[in-house]
Design a protein around this motif. Structure first.
Motif, short mmCIF file in Angstrom:
data_model
loop_
_atom_site.label_atom_id
_atom_site.label_comp_id
_atom_site.label_asym_id
_atom_site.label_seq_id
_atom_site.Cartn_x
_atom_site.Cartn_y
_atom_site.Cartn_z
N PRO A 110 0.83 -1.21 0.00
CA PRO A 110 0.00 0.00 0.00
C PRO A 110 0.87 1.27 0.00
N ILE A 111 0.52 2.21 -0.86
CA ILE A 111 1.20 3.50 -0.95
C ILE A 111 0.15 4.59 -0.79
N ARG A 112 0.43 5.56 0.09
CA ARG A 112 -0.47 6.71 0.28
C ARG A 112 0.20 7.98 -0.24
N VAL A 113 -0.61 8.91 -0.70
CA VAL A 113 -0.12 10.20 -1.18
C VAL A 113 -0.61 11.29 -0.24
N GLY A 114 0.31 12.15 0.18
CA GLY A 114 -0.02 13.25 1.07
C GLY A 114 0.13 14.60 0.37
N PHE A 115 -0.94 15.38 0.34
CA PHE A 115 -0.93 16.72 -0.24
C PHE A 115 -0.42 17.69 0.83
N GLU A 116 0.53 18.53 0.44
CA GLU A 116 1.29 19.34 1.40
C GLU A 116 0.85 20.80 1.37
N PRO A 117 0.01 21.24 2.30
CA PRO A 117 -0.37 22.66 2.33
C PRO A 117 0.85 23.56 2.38
N GLU A 118 0.83 24.63 1.58
CA GLU A 118 1.97 25.55 1.52
C GLU A 118 1.49 26.96 1.29
N PRO A 119 2.15 27.95 1.89
CA PRO A 119 1.74 29.34 1.68
C PRO A 119 1.70 29.72 0.20
N GLY A 120 0.61 30.39 -0.18
CA GLY A 120 0.45 30.87 -1.55
C GLY A 120 -0.24 29.90 -2.48
N CYS A 121 -0.45 28.68 -2.03
CA CYS A 121 -1.05 27.66 -2.90
C CYS A 121 -2.57 27.62 -2.72
N VAL A 122 -3.22 26.85 -3.59
CA VAL A 122 -4.67 26.68 -3.48
C VAL A 122 -5.03 26.16 -2.09
N VAL A 123 -4.22 25.24 -1.58
CA VAL A 123 -4.39 24.73 -0.21
C VAL A 123 -3.23 25.25 0.61
N GLU A 124 -3.49 26.28 1.38
CA GLU A 124 -2.48 26.88 2.26
C GLU A 124 -2.70 26.49 3.70
N SER A 125 -3.93 26.41 4.14
CA SER A 125 -4.27 26.16 5.54
C SER A 125 -4.99 24.82 5.67
N THR A 126 -5.11 24.35 6.91
CA THR A 126 -5.87 23.12 7.12
C THR A 126 -7.35 23.32 6.85
N ALA A 127 -7.86 24.55 7.03
CA ALA A 127 -9.25 24.81 6.67
C ALA A 127 -9.46 24.64 5.18
N GLN A 128 -8.53 25.13 4.37
CA GLN A 128 -8.63 24.94 2.92
C GLN A 128 -8.46 23.47 2.56
#
Length: 394
Positions: free
Chosen positions: A177-195
């Motif tokens: 099994p392999i999982r992929v983690g999306f990494e919130p980063e400043p300035g990106c579409v997903v910056e915060s945990t709320a996003q």
């Protein structure tokens, strides 16, 4: 070092190789001897783990050639090295003279990003140690925020469904099994945990989740325990943690910050007000690079997306966001169940530090990486994890 949580979970700790520029198999093998072996020896362990960064061309070549994957695993094993996680955020040329916004391309609206990520999953399935529970791949948080519209959002969401199906196929073919983690980063579409909750919630939690970079978390001025609770409520597991620290500057520290301006990477700056704003990147409290923040006289205190060595914070009046790092690790691991099992020390900025802090040669870089790993290991032991054997693993 492999560590063990009170619940019996093995927690893997190591360092990310995106600090090195190699982008072909020969170069990757050479960097193992130049850096990874000295790091392992400095730590006194018989096993060092690597969060490998494989640029897209070498990932594609390895995914298409089982013999090359077997060779890479054999070369790792011969050196006392192992891999359970890959960094799939930079696509290529991450240590080029100028990277800046190029690191966000191709993004998750494109077939190239999908192909690259599944190539990495196929490679990792054959690199995993036999006793590893699973593998992980970190990736960018969909895209840089501009341009972004409903059409691009729909395209990215379709890619997530395709990605989950592709990862299921890798597990079906390999048994790993392999999982992929999306990494919130400043300035990106997903910056915060709320996003993250709003845009990634509802994805397949068995295969998709979050890569939590602790420097990024600090720059968003989020409270670690609340952020983790928000992700859990959205059904987003923390697949991987990047153990990193950002710069924090009090108001009026312009001269001290100016010494950290450099041309290779983006160093997004965020004021404390972004924690309470609907849009964390709003100009009133945010800038997309450090020089822009200084030119705009962005009011402090500021946190700056500049990964600093964990064991060597900047000189006053600047500090590192180590309190956020410690709070996040405590929230992840102080409870009855381990909140994550893959941790990378990810300081990719050694080559662009202010001159007096920059390693003078390969040996000094290896010594610095080893010191960071020792720092992270000791922090984890302090909150209750127990070392396993003498190895250092990621």
């Amino acid at each position: 070092m492999r560590l063990r949580h009170a619940d019996g979970q093995t927690v893997h700790l190591g360092y990310c190789t995106n600090v090195h520029p190699a982008e072909d198999l020969a170069g990757i093998l050479a960097q193992l001897d130049t850096y990874a072996l000295p790091v392992r020896r400095a730590l006194g362990g018989d096993l060092l783990g690597l969060g490998l960064w494989l640029a897209a061309p070498v990932a594609a070549a390895l995914a298409a050639d089982p013999a090359s994957r077997r060779r890479l695993r054999a070369e790792l094993t011969a050196r006392g090295l192992e891999v359970v996680t890959l960094n799939g955020f930079p696509y290529a040329a991450f240590q080029a003279p100028v990277v800046k916004h190029a690191v966000y391309h191709p993004d998750w609206t494109t077939p190239q990003r999908m192909a690259y990520t599944l190539d990495l999953a196929r490679v990792l399935a054959d690199l995993l140690p036999d006793d590893a529970a699973r593998g992980s791949v970190s990736t960018l948080p969909l895209a840089w925020r501009d341009p972004w519209d409903a059409g691009r959002a729909d395209a990215a969401r379709r890619r997530l469904d395709e990605l989950a199906a592709g990862l299921a196929g890798v597990e079906r073919d390999t048994g790993r099994p392999i999982r992929v983690g999306f990494e919130p980063e400043p300035g990106c579409v997903v910056e915060s945990t709320a996003q993250a909750a709003a845009l990634l919630g509802g994805a397949d939690p068995g295969r998709l989740g979050i890569c939590l970079d602790l420097a990024h978390l600090a720059c968003a001025w989020e409270k670690p325990a609340a952020a983790l609770a928000r992700l859990a409520a959205a059904g987003l597991p923390v697949v991987k943690v990047q153990v990193s620290a950002a710069i924090e500057a009090p108001a009026g520290a312009t001269d001290a910050l100016r010494r950290w301006v450099e041309p290779r990477f983006l160093h997004q700056a965020r004021g404390a007000g972004c924690a309470h704003a609907a849009d964390p990147a709003a100009p009133a409290h945010a800038a997309d690079d450090l020089d822009a923040a200084l030119d705009a006289r962005l009011p402090g205190p500021l946190r700056v997306h500049y990964h600093v060595p964990l064991h060597a914070p900047p000189e006053p009046p600047l500090t590192a966001t180590l309190p956020v790092l410690r709070a996040a690790l405590g929230a992840l691991f102080a409870g009855p169940v381990a909140g994550c099992d893959h941790l990378d020390v990810e300081t990719y900025t050694w080559g662009v530090l202010p001159e007096a802090r920059r390693p003078r040669d390969d040996a000094e870089l290896a010594t610095g990486i080893a010191a960071e790993l020792a720092f992270a290991r000791d922090e984890l032991i302090t909150i209750g994890l127990a070392p396993v054997g003498t190895g250092v693993s990621a």
